[in-house]
Write a protein that holds these residues in place. Structure first.
Motif, mmCIF file in Angstrom:
data_model
loop_
_atom_site.group_PDB
_atom_site.id
_atom_site.type_symbol
_atom_site.label_atom_id
_atom_site.label_comp_id
_atom_site.label_asym_id
_atom_site.label_seq_id
_atom_site.Cartn_x
_atom_site.Cartn_y
_atom_site.Cartn_z
ATOM 1 N N HIS A 1 -34.888 2.640 -23.035
ATOM 2 C CA HIS A 1 -33.649 2.227 -23.425
ATOM 3 C C HIS A 1 -33.866 0.667 -23.740
ATOM 4 C CE1 HIS A 1 -32.728 0.744 -18.804
ATOM 5 N NE2 HIS A 1 -34.211 0.441 -19.374
ATOM 6 N N SER B 1 -32.478 -1.709 -22.940
ATOM 7 C CA SER B 1 -31.981 -2.853 -22.094
ATOM 8 C C SER B 1 -33.175 -3.688 -21.478
ATOM 9 C CB SER B 1 -31.451 -2.193 -20.670
ATOM 10 O OG SER B 1 -30.334 -1.318 -20.885
ATOM 11 N N ARG C 1 -37.110 9.484 -25.072
ATOM 12 C CA ARG C 1 -37.026 10.157 -23.840
ATOM 13 C C ARG C 1 -37.505 11.616 -23.843
ATOM 14 N NH1 ARG C 1 -31.144 8.031 -21.307
ATOM 15 N NH2 ARG C 1 -31.515 5.869 -21.713
ATOM 16 N N GLN D 1 -30.557 3.060 -29.965
ATOM 17 C CA GLN D 1 -29.326 2.288 -29.147
ATOM 18 C C GLN D 1 -29.197 0.884 -29.753
ATOM 19 O OE1 GLN D 1 -30.613 2.100 -25.192
ATOM 20 N NE2 GLN D 1 -29.919 4.158 -24.811
ATOM 21 N N GLU E 1 -28.194 -2.491 -27.736
ATOM 22 C CA GLU E 1 -27.811 -3.349 -26.630
ATOM 23 C C GLU E 1 -26.910 -4.608 -26.863
ATOM 24 O OE1 GLU E 1 -29.369 -1.889 -23.899
ATOM 25 O OE2 GLU E 1 -28.777 -3.250 -22.348
ATOM 26 N N PHE F 1 -28.580 -2.045 -13.015
ATOM 27 C CA PHE F 1 -28.658 -3.503 -13.438
ATOM 28 C C PHE F 1 -27.386 -3.968 -13.855
ATOM 29 C CE2 PHE F 1 -28.607 -1.004 -17.697
ATOM 30 C CZ PHE F 1 -29.287 -0.112 -17.340
ATOM 31 N N GLY G 1 -22.521 2.722 -22.134
ATOM 32 C CA GLY G 1 -22.503 2.470 -20.772
ATOM 33 C C GLY G 1 -22.387 0.842 -20.973
ATOM 34 N N ALA G 2 -21.692 0.149 -19.806
ATOM 35 C CA ALA G 2 -21.456 -1.328 -19.758
ATOM 36 C C ALA G 2 -21.318 -1.676 -18.513
ATOM 37 C CB ALA G 2 -20.330 -1.442 -20.575
ATOM 38 N N PHE H 1 -23.962 -4.244 -22.381
ATOM 39 C CA PHE H 1 -23.678 -2.714 -22.766
ATOM 40 C C PHE H 1 -24.709 -1.902 -23.678
ATOM 41 C CE2 PHE H 1 -21.861 -5.672 -26.181
ATOM 42 C CZ PHE H 1 -22.272 -5.010 -27.183
ATOM 43 N N GLY H 2 -24.491 -0.785 -23.607
ATOM 44 C CA GLY H 2 -25.592 -0.245 -24.405
ATOM 45 C C GLY H 2 -24.850 1.254 -25.177
HETATM 46 N N1 PHE Z 1 -29.174 1.415 -20.699
HETATM 47 C C1 PHE Z 1 -28.401 2.138 -20.352
HETATM 48 C C2 PHE Z 1 -28.692 3.560 -20.885
HETATM 49 O O1 PHE Z 1 -29.471 3.616 -21.680
HETATM 50 C C3 PHE Z 1 -27.027 1.711 -20.742
HETATM 51 C C4 PHE Z 1 -26.594 0.336 -20.512
HETATM 52 C C5 PHE Z 1 -26.792 -0.798 -20.889
HETATM 53 C C6 PHE Z 1 -25.743 0.425 -19.400
HETATM 54 C C7 PHE Z 1 -26.442 -2.156 -20.439
HETATM 55 C C8 PHE Z 1 -25.225 -0.889 -18.875
HETATM 56 C C9 PHE Z 1 -25.418 -1.921 -19.525
HETATM 57 O O2 PHE Z 1 -28.029 4.520 -20.556
#
Ligand code: PHE
Length: 330
Positions: free
Chosen positions: A162, A164, A188, A201, A203, A243, A275-276, A299-300
């Motif tokens: 990801h 992140s 993945r 993605q 971020e 996280f 996701g966040a 968020f992502g």
């Molecule tokens: N990294 C998470 C994912 O790949 C997404 C996410 C990013 C969630 C930042 C919360 C904060 O699923």
């Protein structure tokens, strides 16, 4: 057979050669004069019957005629039919390159956040296991590691699962206020109609004094309405990420069935789009930011997901097959 007769035959043959239009015709002329029963051939055969005083000159003339006719035949060229050229037709234009649909959506997403004052950060695709997992509060025994179907490079490095870990790199580098987005490729071990082993993605991370969940909601609502239209329905659903705390997944009302329920939204009427959550104090601790002073959200979002929804594409793999017929539609 006299001198004049020979001269006439020669002229006649040369004229006929000149008038031939095809290889076929030329062959006929050749045999008419030089073939076994050809006029010149017969003439040469007849020399022996002539008065001896004439043989020399007649022989000379016949051989000269034969030589000239042979030469004319070998030098004969047929003018090729000229190709039809219509200078009024428009030229064939070279085909222009186009942006890949994923690049287009990526640019759109990035430019929306840039308008909101976010700047762009990037991190490596071959990432430290530590930044991809440990620093994000995912210790080795954590079940989230399995969920990520990771490509490991060795016992220190992996292909990031990801974007992140870019949060970690940015927060280690600079102190708040921080307001960045990080677009990029992630990997993945997964491949089917809705998963590709490589995908994209974006971020987002914002850290400052007094940042609350309502700031996150405001920013993401603005973004999703710009992206999917102002009537797009949006829902924040409680979720879990190691996280962020609290965490949320954000859904939009299924744009394929308008919320009625279809295959794509698995009859729920909703599609998960990102996701966040609020940055977990454990993450702040790792990068040395005082969580008593600062709060933040992250968020992502998945670019392929957004592209599939916006363009109505049901198989993610189409993006990466490089089929010209597919790519030129956008
Ligand atoms: N990294 C998470 C994912 O790949 C997404 C996410 C990013 C969630 C930042 C919360 C904060 O699923």
């Amino acid at each position: 057979m006299n001198m004049e007769w020979i001269k006439n035959i020669e002229d006649e043959a040369l004229k006929e050669i000149e008038n031939t239009k095809t290889e076929q015709e030329l062959l006929l002329v050749k045999s008419k004069y030089l073939g076994d029963k050809g006029k010149i051939t017969l003439g040469i055969k007849g020399i022996k019957d002539l008065d001896p005083s004439l043989r020399r000159d007649v022989g000379y003339l016949l051989n000269e005629a034969k030589r000239k006719i042979k030469k004319a035949i070998s030098e004969k060229k047929f003018v090729e039919e000229e190709e039809f050229f219509d200078e009024t037709l428009p030229p064939i234009m070279p085909s222009f390159g186009k942006l890949h649909p994923i690049t287009k959506i990526m640019n759109e997403v990035v430019s929306l956040f840039v308008q909101l004052g976010f700047s762009i950060s990037e991190g490596p695709e071959i990432e430290l296991i530590e930044y991809n997992f440990d620093a994000l509060n995912i210790p080795p025994s954590h079940p989230a590691r399995d969920m990520h179907d990771t490509f490991y490079v060795d016992d220190k490095w992996l292909l990031r699962t990801h974007t992140s870990p870019v949060q970690i790199r940015v927060m280690k580098e600079k102190k708040p206020p921080i307001r960045i987005i990080a677009p990029g490729r992630v990997y993945r071990r997964d491949s089917d109609i809705s998963h590709s082993p490589m995908f994209h993605q974006v971020e987002g991370l914002l850290v400052d004094h007094n940042i609350s969940f309502s700031n996150l909601k405001g920013i993401l609502s603005f973004f999703l309405q710009e992206m999917f239209g102002h009537d797009a329905e949006i829902r924040f659903r409680p979720s879990y990420f190691p996280f962020t705390e609290p965490s949320s997944e954000v859904d939009i009302g299924c744009i394929l069935c308008s919320g009625k329920g279809c295959r794509t939204c698995k009859n729920t009427g909703w599609l998960e789009i990102l996701g966040a959550g609020m940055v977990d104090p454990e993450v702040f601790k790792y990068v040395g930011i005082d969580s008593e002073k600062y709060t933040g959200f992250a968020f992502g979002l998945g670019i392929e997901r957004i592209a599939m929804l916006k363009y109505g594409i049901s198989d993610i793999r189409l993006f990466f097959e490089n089929d010209w017929r597919f790519l030129t539609q956008f």
